[in-house]
Design an enzyme around this catalytic site. Structure first.
Site, PDB file in Angstrom:
ATOM      1  N   ARG A  75      30.350  39.878  59.812  1.00 15.99           N
ATOM      2  CA  ARG A  75      30.839  39.088  58.670  1.00 15.99           C
ATOM      3  C   ARG A  75      32.259  38.598  58.926  1.00 15.99           C
ATOM      4  NH1 ARG A  75      29.981  42.376  53.290  1.00 15.99           N
ATOM      5  NH2 ARG A  75      30.860  40.491  52.388  1.00 15.99           N
ATOM      6  N   HIS A 158      37.061  43.080  44.915  1.00 14.60           N
ATOM      7  CA  HIS A 158      36.196  43.862  45.806  1.00 14.60           C
ATOM      8  C   HIS A 158      36.822  44.097  47.181  1.00 14.60           C
ATOM      9  CE1 HIS A 158      32.466  42.688  43.182  1.00 14.60           C
ATOM     10  NE2 HIS A 158      33.221  43.608  42.630  1.00 14.60           N
ATOM     11  N   ASN A 253      28.168  26.248  38.570  1.00 12.27           N
ATOM     12  CA  ASN A 253      27.130  26.888  39.382  1.00 12.27           C
ATOM     13  C   ASN A 253      25.917  25.957  39.372  1.00 12.27           C
ATOM     14  OD1 ASN A 253      25.096  28.677  40.420  1.00 12.27           O
ATOM     15  ND2 ASN A 253      26.311  30.428  39.710  1.00 12.27           N
TER      16      ASN A 253
HETATM   17  P1  OAD Z   1      25.804  36.137  44.512  1.00  8.37           P
HETATM   18  O1  OAD Z   1      25.249  35.928  45.861  1.00  8.37           O
HETATM   19  O2  OAD Z   1      25.158  37.173  43.650  1.00  8.37           O
HETATM   20  O3  OAD Z   1      25.779  34.788  43.674  1.00  8.37           O
HETATM   21  C1  OAD Z   1      26.231  33.585  44.213  1.00  8.37           C
HETATM   22  C2  OAD Z   1      26.123  32.520  43.155  1.00  8.37           C
HETATM   23  O4  OAD Z   1      26.659  31.317  43.680  1.00  8.37           O
HETATM   24  C3  OAD Z   1      24.697  32.187  42.710  1.00  8.37           C
HETATM   25  O5  OAD Z   1      24.624  32.195  41.298  1.00  8.37           O
HETATM   26  C4  OAD Z   1      24.454  30.775  43.245  1.00  8.37           C
HETATM   27  O6  OAD Z   1      23.646  29.979  42.379  1.00  8.37           O
HETATM   28  C5  OAD Z   1      25.862  30.231  43.295  1.00  8.37           C
HETATM   29  N1  OAD Z   1      26.079  29.163  44.286  1.00  8.37           N
HETATM   30  C6  OAD Z   1      25.437  28.947  45.463  1.00  8.37           C
HETATM   31  N2  OAD Z   1      25.961  27.885  46.092  1.00  8.37           N
HETATM   32  C7  OAD Z   1      26.974  27.429  45.312  1.00  8.37           C
HETATM   33  C8  OAD Z   1      27.903  26.358  45.418  1.00  8.37           C
HETATM   34  N3  OAD Z   1      27.912  25.541  46.480  1.00  8.37           N
HETATM   35  N4  OAD Z   1      28.794  26.180  44.413  1.00  8.37           N
HETATM   36  C9  OAD Z   1      28.806  27.007  43.335  1.00  8.37           C
HETATM   37  N5  OAD Z   1      27.948  28.034  43.184  1.00  8.37           N
HETATM   38  C10 OAD Z   1      27.044  28.243  44.156  1.00  8.37           C
HETATM   39  O7  OAD Z   1      27.368  36.417  44.696  1.00  8.37           O
HETATM   40  P2  OAD Z   1      28.386  37.105  43.679  1.00  8.37           P
HETATM   41  O8  OAD Z   1      28.125  36.722  42.287  1.00  8.37           O
HETATM   42  O9  OAD Z   1      29.730  36.873  44.230  1.00  8.37           O
HETATM   43  O10 OAD Z   1      29.703  42.916  45.724  1.00  8.37           O
HETATM   44  O11 OAD Z   1      28.013  38.619  43.873  1.00  8.37           O
HETATM   45  C11 OAD Z   1      28.781  39.589  43.245  1.00  8.37           C
HETATM   46  C12 OAD Z   1      28.916  40.790  44.133  1.00  8.37           C
HETATM   47  O12 OAD Z   1      27.631  41.215  44.562  1.00  8.37           O
HETATM   48  C13 OAD Z   1      29.665  40.551  45.418  1.00  8.37           C
HETATM   49  O13 OAD Z   1      31.077  40.618  45.289  1.00  8.37           O
HETATM   50  C14 OAD Z   1      29.166  41.681  46.262  1.00  8.37           C
HETATM   51  C15 OAD Z   1      27.681  41.514  45.989  1.00  8.37           C
HETATM   52  O14 OAD Z   1      26.881  42.566  46.282  1.00  8.37           O
HETATM   53  C16 OAD Z   1      30.108  43.894  46.526  1.00  8.37           C
HETATM   54  O15 OAD Z   1      30.033  43.810  47.726  1.00  8.37           O
HETATM   55  C17 OAD Z   1      30.661  45.069  45.797  1.00  8.37           C
END
Ligand code: OAD
Length: 292
Positions: A75, A158, A253
């Site tokens: 990563r 995080h 989003n």
């Molecule tokens: P996710 O992978 O859960 O969600 C990513 C979001 O970004 C989704 O809702 C997509 O629809 C959206 N998305 C995708 N492409 C996009 C774009 N070009 N512009 C805007 N939005 C877009 O990621 P997080 O919500 O960050 O935790 O996940 C939260 C946590 O879960 C992370 O910090 C990590 C993970 O497990 C830990 O590692 C503790």
């Protein structure tokens, strides 16, 4: 082309929030998707073919530190090849001008790198900590005085891929790319194994970071929830804190999330297109081309 315009009432709320320094940007993996960083969930997400319990828990690290470090090294290399996109940059320019603050769930460092770029654009080659006020603003709505240095730094809820923490003495240190030797990294002080300085599942977030984030969320006139699936607790509560305090939440989003039905508005577009458009023209005193 996707419509990224806000209704007039929300546009003026965003302008006012930026002018007062009361806009909070809360970001997740989706903000970095257009930079080439994979998200976690969804069809292309990192959790598609991997289990968090094998790679992102303290138990997994105790069981097989090498496997966990291999994943984190991959990563780190992947992110090091990516650049901040227009969403990171627009936020960084406004953060530097004192218009907004950033709380991120991301560990990729792209908000920090965008801030470095915005400082360079701004002619700020002094990375000191003078906290001297900046130039007065013109009519852009930016606050009239540059905030103290450090104000613009994101809260990284995080942690960071580019820092390590000692599993014994707990000392946290930068771990820049290129430091890897192939062996497990060890603490220069006590020689115990170093772990990535990230928050794993089952671990608590730093209390000071959480406190600051929720304080900013309750002070925010407007919170932008950008590129997060809004499912990981407690970070997912940040936009709800703004709503409970009477503020406005705008979600950016391409997909709907559990937050969508509660948000005041959903900009169903990618972050790189929507964030510069929602924030409007760049703050004064920051050069470069205008946002799309
Ligand atoms: P996710 O992978 O859960 O969600 C990513 C979001 O970004 C989704 O809702 C997509 O629809 C959206 N998305 C995708 N492409 C996009 C774009 N070009 N512009 C805007 N939005 C877009 O990621 P997080 O919500 O960050 O935790 O996940 C939260 C946590 O879960 C992370 O910090 C990590 C993970 O497990 C830990 O590692 C503790």
């Amino acid at each position: 082309m996707t419509d990224v315009r806000l209704p007039d009432e929300l546009r003026s709320q965003v302008r006012q929030a930026l002018a007062e320094g009361r806009l909070l940007a809360f970001s997740g993996a989706g903000i970095s998707a257009e930079s080439g960083v994979p998200t976690f969930r969804g069809p292309e997400g990192m959790w598609k073919n991997r289990r968090p319990e094998d790679l992102a828990t303290p138990e997994a690290f105790r069981r097989d530190p090498k496997a966990v470090w291999e994943w984190y090294s991959w990563r780190r290399r992947r992110v090091a090849m990516c650049e901040p996109n227009q969403a990171h940059l627009a936020l960084a320019r406004w953060a530097l001008a004192g218009g907004l603050r950033v709380v991120t769930q991301n560990v990729d460092g792209l908000h920090d790198r965008a801030l470095d770029l915005a400082r360079l654009e701004d002619g700020d080659t002094d990375h000191g900590t003078s906290g001297a006020p900046g130039p007065a603003s013109d009519t852009s709505g930016a606050p009239s005085r540059r905030p103290p240095r450090g104000h613009a730094e994101p809260v990284r809820l995080h942690g960071s891929l580019f820092r390590t923490r000692c599993t014994d003495c707990q000392v946290e240190e930068p771990y820049p790319i290129g430091r890897e030797t192939g062996a497990l990294p060890t603490c220069p002080t006590c020689h115990a194994t170093l772990r990535p300085a990230v928050v794993w599942f089952g671990e608590a977030l730093a209390a000071s970071d959480l406190e600051r984030s929720f304080e900013w969320a309750s002070e925010a006139r407007v919170t932008l929830s950008i590129g997060t699936s809004a499912v990981v607790f407690p970070a997912s509560q940040i936009p709800f804190t703004t709503l409970a305090a009477g503020g406005t939440v705008i979600e950016i989003n391409p997909a709907a999330t559990p937050l969508t039905e509660h948000a005041d508005f959903h900009v169903r577009a990618s972050a790189a297109a929507a964030v510069p458009a929602v924030l409007g023209s760049r703050p004064s005193g920051v050069s470069g081309s205008d946002p799309a």
